[in-house]
Design a protein around this motif. Structure first.
Motif, PDB file in Angstrom:
ATOM      1  N   THR A  20       0.848  -1.191   0.000  1.00 38.89           N
ATOM      2  CA  THR A  20       0.000   0.000   0.000  1.00 38.89           C
ATOM      3  C   THR A  20       0.877   1.233   0.000  1.00 38.89           C
ATOM      4  OG1 THR A  20      -1.782   1.173   1.151  1.00 38.89           O
ATOM      5  CG2 THR A  20      -0.156   0.058   2.528  1.00 38.89           C
ATOM      6  N   ARG A  21       0.382   2.311  -0.611  1.00 37.61           N
ATOM      7  CA  ARG A  21       1.087   3.589  -0.557  1.00 37.61           C
ATOM      8  C   ARG A  21       0.761   4.332   0.727  1.00 37.61           C
ATOM      9  NH1 ARG A  21      -0.828   3.038  -5.829  1.00 37.61           N
ATOM     10  NH2 ARG A  21       0.792   2.898  -7.432  1.00 37.61           N
ATOM     11  N   SER A  22      -0.330   3.913   1.397  1.00 36.15           N
ATOM     12  CA  SER A  22      -0.766   4.586   2.618  1.00 36.15           C
ATOM     13  C   SER A  22      -1.370   3.563   3.565  1.00 36.15           C
ATOM     14  CB  SER A  22      -1.797   5.673   2.296  1.00 36.15           C
ATOM     15  OG  SER A  22      -2.463   6.098   3.472  1.00 36.15           O
TER      16      SER A  22
ATOM     17  N   ALA B 231      -5.133   1.769   3.784  1.00 29.80           N
ATOM     18  CA  ALA B 231      -5.318   0.325   3.874  1.00 29.80           C
ATOM     19  C   ALA B 231      -6.185  -0.041   5.074  1.00 29.80           C
ATOM     20  CB  ALA B 231      -3.963  -0.367   3.965  1.00 29.80           C
ATOM     21  N   ALA B 232      -5.998   0.649   6.193  1.00 32.01           N
ATOM     22  CA  ALA B 232      -6.842   0.396   7.368  1.00 32.01           C
ATOM     23  C   ALA B 232      -8.299   0.675   7.038  1.00 32.01           C
ATOM     24  CB  ALA B 232      -6.370   1.254   8.539  1.00 32.01           C
TER      25      ALA B 232
ATOM     26  N   GLY C 151     -11.000  -2.154  10.983  1.00 34.69           N
ATOM     27  CA  GLY C 151      -9.693  -1.537  10.796  1.00 34.69           C
ATOM     28  C   GLY C 151      -9.129  -1.055  12.105  1.00 34.69           C
ATOM     29  N   GLU C 152      -7.843  -1.252  12.300  1.00 34.13           N
ATOM     30  CA  GLU C 152      -7.150  -0.728  13.467  1.00 34.13           C
ATOM     31  C   GLU C 152      -6.303   0.463  13.032  1.00 34.13           C
ATOM     32  OE1 GLU C 152      -4.820  -3.800  15.204  1.00 34.13           O
ATOM     33  OE2 GLU C 152      -6.547  -4.930  15.952  1.00 34.13           O
ATOM     34  N   PRO C 153      -6.014   1.381  13.937  1.00 30.12           N
ATOM     35  CA  PRO C 153      -5.124   2.483  13.574  1.00 30.12           C
ATOM     36  C   PRO C 153      -3.779   1.947  13.101  1.00 30.12           C
ATOM     37  CG  PRO C 153      -6.206   2.924  15.668  1.00 30.12           C
ATOM     38  CD  PRO C 153      -6.522   1.494  15.325  1.00 30.12           C
ATOM     39  N   ALA C 154      -3.234   2.546  12.061  1.00 29.55           N
ATOM     40  CA  ALA C 154      -1.928   2.129  11.546  1.00 29.55           C
ATOM     41  C   ALA C 154      -0.859   2.349  12.613  1.00 29.55           C
ATOM     42  CB  ALA C 154      -1.591   2.894  10.271  1.00 29.55           C
ATOM     43  N   ARG C 155       0.169   1.525  12.559  1.00 35.46           N
ATOM     44  CA  ARG C 155       1.234   1.621  13.554  1.00 35.46           C
ATOM     45  C   ARG C 155       2.592   1.575  12.859  1.00 35.46           C
ATOM     46  NH1 ARG C 155       0.015  -4.232  16.237  1.00 35.46           N
ATOM     47  NH2 ARG C 155      -2.091  -3.436  15.968  1.00 35.46           N
ATOM     48  N   ASP C 156       3.613   2.074  13.542  1.00 31.43           N
ATOM     49  CA  ASP C 156       4.965   2.129  12.988  1.00 31.43           C
ATOM     50  C   ASP C 156       5.794   0.954  13.496  1.00 31.43           C
ATOM     51  OD1 ASP C 156       4.522   4.568  11.617  1.00 31.43           O
ATOM     52  OD2 ASP C 156       4.807   5.677  13.476  1.00 31.43           O
ATOM     53  N   LEU C 157       6.715   0.504  12.651  1.00 31.41           N
ATOM     54  CA  LEU C 157       7.612  -0.591  12.996  1.00 31.41           C
ATOM     55  C   LEU C 157       8.967  -0.305  12.374  1.00 31.41           C
ATOM     56  CD1 LEU C 157       7.963  -3.544  14.177  1.00 31.41           C
ATOM     57  CD2 LEU C 157       7.454  -4.349  11.872  1.00 31.41           C
TER      58      LEU C 157
ATOM     59  N   PHE D 215       8.720   1.131   8.625  1.00 28.25           N
ATOM     60  CA  PHE D 215       7.480   0.805   7.939  1.00 28.25           C
ATOM     61  C   PHE D 215       6.306   1.395   8.714  1.00 28.25           C
ATOM     62  CE2 PHE D 215      10.589  -2.568   8.165  1.00 28.25           C
ATOM     63  CZ  PHE D 215      10.833  -2.909   6.849  1.00 28.25           C
ATOM     64  N   ARG D 216       5.167   1.489   8.054  1.00 29.87           N
ATOM     65  CA  ARG D 216       3.904   1.790   8.719  1.00 29.87           C
ATOM     66  C   ARG D 216       2.941   0.692   8.307  1.00 29.87           C
ATOM     67  NH1 ARG D 216       1.663   5.595  11.759  1.00 29.87           N
ATOM     68  NH2 ARG D 216      -0.496   6.274  11.453  1.00 29.87           N
ATOM     69  N   LEU D 217       2.347   0.035   9.292  1.00 30.28           N
ATOM     70  CA  LEU D 217       1.559  -1.170   9.065  1.00 30.28           C
ATOM     71  C   LEU D 217       0.095  -0.947   9.426  1.00 30.28           C
ATOM     72  CD1 LEU D 217       3.961  -3.794  10.700  1.00 30.28           C
ATOM     73  CD2 LEU D 217       4.022  -2.875   8.371  1.00 30.28           C
ATOM     74  N   ALA D 218      -0.773  -1.600   8.656  1.00 29.72           N
ATOM     75  CA  ALA D 218      -2.216  -1.597   8.944  1.00 29.72           C
ATOM     76  C   ALA D 218      -2.685  -3.037   9.070  1.00 29.72           C
ATOM     77  CB  ALA D 218      -2.983  -0.882   7.843  1.00 29.72           C
TER      78      ALA D 218
END
Length: 255
Positions: free
Chosen positions: A87-89, A93-94, A104-110, A125-128
């Motif tokens: 995904t670009r965002s 995606a969430a 959908g859960e709030p996106a999180r950083d990893l 990364f930013r994950l959804a």
């Protein structure tokens, strides 16, 4: 613009990271240096292809948090652990997971550390994730790359077996039957017969879990397998490899 643009990577659970790395090298793949998840006890090696990749994920330090990986390996052994969509965002995606009925859960950083010869770097990364983790039949999330240049080098994408990308993931029929409707509802996906297609990647039912990989040269692929002393079967237009320690699922190289 679709929220989901294709496959980012397939995640395989492996019992012994270095042994799995060696298996994939014998299969004719170039394997990246090891990566370590910051604050966790897990680590990985990756097989980088032109637009997607395969992640070999294992437990490096069982005394630290492993997100259930050790239990999963003890219960089900090696093999397919999950899929990361591109995904670009991650925020879009969430929203797509929510619209598909999976919540959908709030996106999180990893972030993780990648041990390069010149020193460690830190890809981020930013994950959804969908709120309903069972909606797609297997672990699923979407990945927005914040530092894509750190993960890709031309030499990592050149493989002796000629591999260029992941074409399809075949799932056992009971799992596929329950999951494909949810997959088809994702923004960016479309139904194509008994498969769901997202970008250049297809997900569908199969007699056994199988990863279908494109290769530009079946002769080179077979030569690499022979050099690695890997049992395989050549058929018109394809080479098949049964599950091995370090893969956990069958591989099909398609020319």
């Amino acid at each position: 613009m679709a929220a989901i643009t294709g496959l980012d990577h397939v995640i395989l659970a492996v019992s012994a990271l270095d042994a799995a790395r060696d298996t994939w090298r014998r299969l004719g793949f170039t394997v990246t240096p090891r990566g370590r998840h910051i604050g966790w006890g897990t680590a990985n090696y990756c097989v980088m292809l032109e637009a997607d990749y395969i992640e070999l994920l294992g437990v490096l330090d069982p005394s630290q948090f492993d997100n259930g990986l050790g239990e999963r390996l003890a219960r089900g052994g090696e093999g397919l652990l999950g899929i990361a969509l591109a995904t670009r965002s991650a925020d879009s995606a969430a929203a797509a997971f929510e619209a598909a009925g999976a919540g959908g859960e709030p996106a999180r950083d990893l972030a993780r550390l990648l041990d390069l010869p010149e020193g460690p770097v830190q890809p981020s990364f930013r994950l959804a994730y969908p709120a309903r983790r069972d909606a797609f039949g297997l672990s699923l999330f979407a990945t927005e790359h914040r530092t894509p240049a750190l993960l890709r080098r031309p030499e990592w994408e050149r493989h002796a077996n000629g591999a260029t990308g992941i074409l399809r993931l075949g799932l056992p029929a009971p799992l596929a039957d329950s999951a494909l409707a949810a997959w088809a509802a994702l923004d960016g996906a479309r139904q194509d017969g008994d498969s769901v297609v997202i970008g250049g990647f297809a997900l569908g039912a199969g007699a056994e879990p199988m990863l279908h990989i494109a290769t530009g040269d079946l002769d080179a692929c077979e030569a690499a397998l022979r050099a690695g002393h890997v049992a395989h079967a050549r058929h018109p237009g394809e080479v098949r490899v049964p599950p091995l320690p370090g893969t956990g699922l069958a591989l099909r190289f398609a020319g």
